[in-house]
Design an enzyme around this catalytic site. Structure first.
Site, PDB file in Angstrom:
ATOM      1  N   SER A   1       8.204   2.742 -19.289  1.00  0.00           N
ATOM      2  CA  SER A   1       7.395   3.768 -19.937  1.00  0.00           C
ATOM      3  C   SER A   1       7.228   3.505 -21.426  1.00  0.00           C
ATOM      4  O   SER A   1       6.103   3.462 -21.945  1.00  0.00           O
ATOM      5  CB  SER A   1       8.043   5.145 -19.728  1.00  0.00           C
ATOM      6  OG  SER A   1       7.305   6.144 -20.397  1.00  0.00           O
TER       7      SER A   1
ATOM      8  N   SER B   1      14.219  11.261 -23.431  1.00  0.00           N
ATOM      9  CA  SER B   1      14.181   9.975 -22.733  1.00  0.00           C
ATOM     10  C   SER B   1      13.692   8.862 -23.648  1.00  0.00           C
ATOM     11  O   SER B   1      14.221   7.745 -23.636  1.00  0.00           O
ATOM     12  CB  SER B   1      13.294  10.074 -21.495  1.00  0.00           C
ATOM     13  OG  SER B   1      13.830  10.987 -20.572  1.00  0.00           O
TER      14      SER B   1
ATOM     15  N   ALA C   1       0.835  -1.205   0.000  1.00  0.00           N
ATOM     16  CA  ALA C   1       0.000   0.000   0.000  1.00  0.00           C
ATOM     17  C   ALA C   1       0.864   1.247   0.000  1.00  0.00           C
ATOM     18  O   ALA C   1       1.351   1.681   1.049  1.00  0.00           O
ATOM     19  CB  ALA C   1      -0.938  -0.010   1.211  1.00  0.00           C
TER      20      ALA C   1
ATOM     21  N   GLU D   1       2.930   1.496 -11.080  1.00  0.00           N
ATOM     22  CA  GLU D   1       4.385   1.451 -10.860  1.00  0.00           C
ATOM     23  C   GLU D   1       5.099   2.622 -11.517  1.00  0.00           C
ATOM     24  O   GLU D   1       6.232   2.513 -11.960  1.00  0.00           O
ATOM     25  CB  GLU D   1       4.977   0.128 -11.344  1.00  0.00           C
ATOM     26  CG  GLU D   1       4.531  -1.059 -10.532  1.00  0.00           C
ATOM     27  CD  GLU D   1       4.686  -0.827  -9.037  1.00  0.00           C
ATOM     28  OE1 GLU D   1       5.780  -0.408  -8.606  1.00  0.00           O
ATOM     29  OE2 GLU D   1       3.716  -1.058  -8.309  1.00  0.00           O
TER      30      GLU D   1
ATOM     31  N   ARG E   1       0.320  -2.790 -40.794  1.00  0.00           N
ATOM     32  CA  ARG E   1      -0.336  -2.562 -39.508  1.00  0.00           C
ATOM     33  C   ARG E   1       0.101  -3.589 -38.465  1.00  0.00           C
ATOM     34  O   ARG E   1       0.316  -3.243 -37.299  1.00  0.00           O
ATOM     35  CB  ARG E   1      -1.855  -2.614 -39.688  1.00  0.00           C
ATOM     36  CG  ARG E   1      -2.649  -2.498 -38.424  1.00  0.00           C
ATOM     37  CD  ARG E   1      -4.134  -2.418 -38.728  1.00  0.00           C
ATOM     38  NE  ARG E   1      -4.578  -1.045 -38.759  1.00  0.00           N
ATOM     39  CZ  ARG E   1      -5.772  -0.634 -39.184  1.00  0.00           C
ATOM     40  NH1 ARG E   1      -6.612  -1.516 -39.686  1.00  0.00           N
ATOM     41  NH2 ARG E   1      -6.114   0.633 -39.144  1.00  0.00           N
TER      42      ARG E   1
ATOM     43  N   THR F   1       0.441   3.913  -3.083  1.00  0.00           N
ATOM     44  CA  THR F   1      -0.318   4.949  -3.786  1.00  0.00           C
ATOM     45  C   THR F   1      -1.500   5.426  -2.947  1.00  0.00           C
ATOM     46  O   THR F   1      -2.184   4.641  -2.295  1.00  0.00           O
ATOM     47  CB  THR F   1      -0.832   4.402  -5.127  1.00  0.00           C
ATOM     48  OG1 THR F   1       0.286   4.031  -5.931  1.00  0.00           O
ATOM     49  CG2 THR F   1      -1.664   5.428  -5.862  1.00  0.00           C
TER      50      THR F   1
ATOM     51  N   GLN G   1      -0.217  -5.946 -43.543  1.00  0.00           N
ATOM     52  CA  GLN G   1       1.130  -6.270 -43.085  1.00  0.00           C
ATOM     53  C   GLN G   1       1.757  -5.062 -42.380  1.00  0.00           C
ATOM     54  O   GLN G   1       2.402  -5.202 -41.335  1.00  0.00           O
ATOM     55  CB  GLN G   1       1.997  -6.683 -44.276  1.00  0.00           C
ATOM     56  CG  GLN G   1       1.515  -7.930 -44.997  1.00  0.00           C
ATOM     57  CD  GLN G   1       2.146  -8.076 -46.366  1.00  0.00           C
ATOM     58  OE1 GLN G   1       3.168  -7.461 -46.668  1.00  0.00           O
ATOM     59  NE2 GLN G   1       1.529  -8.892 -47.227  1.00  0.00           N
TER      60      GLN G   1
END
Length: 667
Positions: A389, A530, A147, A431, A340, A149, A338
């Site tokens: 990310s 980044s 616990a 996370e 896609r 957040t 293809q």
């Protein structure tokens, strides 16, 4: 018959498998780490299939939320009753696979117990605490969650509001939630299942706040499972996905816990309230890095599942004619299809390669930390944050592209896409929210740029490009003669340019703004830097892994790796065309490389996705089923609908029927 080609299979998907130009079984072994690992996966699969307690009463899409939670609780007890069937020390491999087979794309009452509660105990308790708590957790005498957040604060740990104030008179901490926004919010299993939690709270002692620290807290009575005095908790309600898990809220009202419930491997509070700081401020990062390494593996697995479904379905779906009068064609023959789907296939391969490397680096750092060595911790934290990310974002976008590639049937829950997307897209937030993670990576990049400017840089391999001058123009001639080194050099150019663009803008902003305002004013450029940094790593790592592949597999993997890299370049043409680093002709050459990769991957597409070794039990998709017999299976799946239990529904009897009867009487 082979593992993938069996009697009664759809003719088109069988022909696709016969077209493959490589040994699917050998590629499966290469992906999963060898023939022994592949054999173990299949042994685990056969065991799970043999146990009735692992079977769902109906496809989970047709269960209510209460039924899903009950069904998941039944299965997780059966799953953990049978952990002797897997290597318990290999959570990243056998553990995650075992859980995926039994639980599907959902979490359960003990998800955080194994992924965060136990790893936190292992990583942050002292020897005495470890002896007291670890056996209880592993034996399932307690069920824990994590616990951290809060309702009002997620990623910004320094502003968490839950307090733990030390009382030296009783040698206890007093936990409080001073505001509504201090309520713990989102932890899995917290609502109704867990009876313990690692709670992150602001530690106060001798009138001073020492920042957020982890505490182990009992939440519910052992026998009755009722909440303890001063504790208010419950379920937060239905979500976009993972609704078989009781994510919860938690508030404290003067709840007292013993001093020794502060996890004390690094930071300590003595009986008189004296605070002993950890030797290294980042030592507590271990659990976060562990979870992110698991996330990268999990996200790559979800994208691979989506690509498998889209590729297999496109091989059996016939629609439209390319040549009039020649009959409808497989939609996989359309280049647009293809274009896609195949880049998503390539991304999945790249992300799997990164997941393996980040796991290996985590193991090295974990060993180093046991000896007090923090040398690689910062680099691992930065890398895992950035990968978390970029991988989760690209996975979410890729799943949606695969769903769109399946047309109307992709919108049905029978496709598996709603479950895959609902499960995977949460990874963009939990996370560490993705943009916040990118800005953490940017702090490392800005420090590196500063050191380069000063001539004091000592950068590890992943950031070494920042300190290199680099060529002024690309060395690309034709895509056929475009070496891995040249390709990486071009990507590093784009990344380096963006790093220093952000750095220069930051320095300029700092001349007239406070540091925090300057940072915010260039945060878009920082996040871009980044992303480039992480994508350079992903491409370099993937190309390196492919270079080590056996010759009979390398040729097909090269096509996949090149498609991944080319897709990144052509999606950001401006970064390469500006300042004349690349010409339009060079960019067109890379586009030609993409079209060639699509054509070369086409005959191997089904065999490539087969090499991930998804069984129908794990894939859970009518559209992506191994045998390709989609249409009969769709009709069979639909029979499970609760609405089909009666020919006439109450909605007709009560409302629609009387309306129509009344209208007819007036005609």
């Amino acid at each position: 018959m082979s593992r993938w080609i069996q009697e009664g299979d759809n003719v088109d998907i069988t022909n696709e498998r016969k077209k493959g130009t490589f040994d699917t079984e050998r590629l499966s072994a290469w992906i999963h780490g060898g023939t022994d690992v592949l054999k173990r996966r299949r042994e685990i699969l056969e065991f799970v299939k043999s146990v009735d307690d692992f079977k769902d009463p109906v496809p989970v899409e047709f269960l209510s939320r209460e039924e899903r939670i009950l069904n998941n609780a039944r299965k997780v007890v059966a799953m953990t009753d049978n952990t002797d069937q897997i290597d318990g020390s290999d959570f990243f491999g056998e553990g995650m696979y075992y859980q995926a087979l039994t639980m599907g794309r959902d979490l359960h009452a003990m998800s955080l117990h194994y992924v965060m509660f136990i790893p936190t105990l292992q990583g942050q308790t002292d020897d005495e605490q470890l002896d007291e708590w670890l056996t209880k957790a592993i034996s399932r005498a307690v069920v824990g969650t994590y616990a951290q957040t809060e309702l009002g604060h997620g990623t910004n740990l320094s502003k968490l509001e839950t307090t733990a104030t030390y009382d030296p008179a009783t040698e206890e901490f007093v936990l409080n939630s001073p505001t509504i926004t201090a309520a713990k919010w989102w932890p899995g299993g917290l609502g109704k299942s867990s009876n313990y939690a690692v709670v992150v709270a602001q530690l106060y002692t001798k009138g001073e706040c020492k920042g957020p620290h982890p505490f182990i807290v009992q939440l519910r009575e052992d026998d009755t499972h009722l909440p303890l005095k001063g504790i208010r908790l419950g379920d937060i309600g239905p979500k976009l996905g993972i609704n078989g898990n009781d994510n919860g809220f938690l508030l404290f009202d003067n709840v007292r816990i013993p001093r020794k419930h502060l996890l004390m491997r690094y930071a300590k509070v003595k009986p008189d309230g004296t605070y002993v700081a950890p030797a290294h401020s980042k030592l507590g990062y271990g659990t976060m890095v562990f979870v992110r390494s698991i996330m990268i593996k999990d996200q790559s697995t979800q994208l691979a599942a989506a690509a498998t479904i889209a590729t297999r379905y496109a091989s059996v779906r016939r629609q439209g004619e390319i040549t009039p009068g020649k009959g409808e064609v497989q939609i996989l023959d359309y280049q647009t299809q293809q274009f896609r789907v195949f880049p998503q296939l390539a991304r999945a391969f790249a992300f799997m390669a990164a997941a393996t490397e980040i796991r290996n680096l985590y193991m090295i750092v974990t060993e180093q930390l046991t000896h007090g060595n923090t040398e690689l911790l910062a680099e691992l934290h930065v890398l895992s944050s950035g990968l978390k990310s970029v991988v989760s974002w690209d996975t979410a976008q890729g799943i949606e592209q695969c769903r769109l590639a399946c047309g109307g049937h992709g919108y049905s829950q029978a496709s598996g896409f709603p479950e895959i997307y609902g499960y995977a897209v949460g990874g963009c937030t939990y996370e560490g929210e993705n943009l916040v993670m990118l800005l953490q990576v940017a702090r490392f990049l800005m420090r590196a740029a500063e050191e380069v400017k000063k001539g004091t840089a000592k950068l590890a391999d992943i950031g070494a490009y920042i300190g290199r001058t680099g060529a002024k123009t690309s060395r690309l001639t034709t895509h056929h003669h475009y070496t891995d080194a040249q390709l990486v050099e071009d990507l590093e150019h784009a990344a380096r340019k963006q790093v220093f663009r952000a750095y220069d803008r930051l320095k300029k902003a700092q001349q007239h703004l406070k540091p925090e305002d300057a940072w915010n004013s260039v945060s878009v450029e920082l996040a871009k830097a980044s992303r480039w940094h992480v994508r350079v790593y992903l491409v370099k790592n993937f190309l390196h892994k492919v270079s080590l592949a056996p010759q009979d597999l390398k040729f097909v993997l090269v096509d996949v790796a090149r498609l991944y890299a080319y897709d990144i370049i052509t999606s950001s043409t401006g970064a390469f065309l500006e300042d004349g680093y690349m010409t339009s002709a060079q960019m067109n050459e890379i586009k030609e490389g993409i079209y060639e990769c699509l054509a070369k991957i086409r005959p191997n597409a089904v065999s490539l996705v087969d090499s991930w070794d998804y069984d129908d039990k794990e894939l859970k998709s009518v559209l992506g089923r191994r045998d390709g017999n989609v249409y009969p299976a769709l009709l069979e799946w639909a029979q499970n609908s609760q609405l089909n239990k009666a020919d006439v529904l109450p909605s007709h009897t009560k409302y629609l029927g009387p309306m129509m009867k009344d209208a007819r009487s007036k005609l």
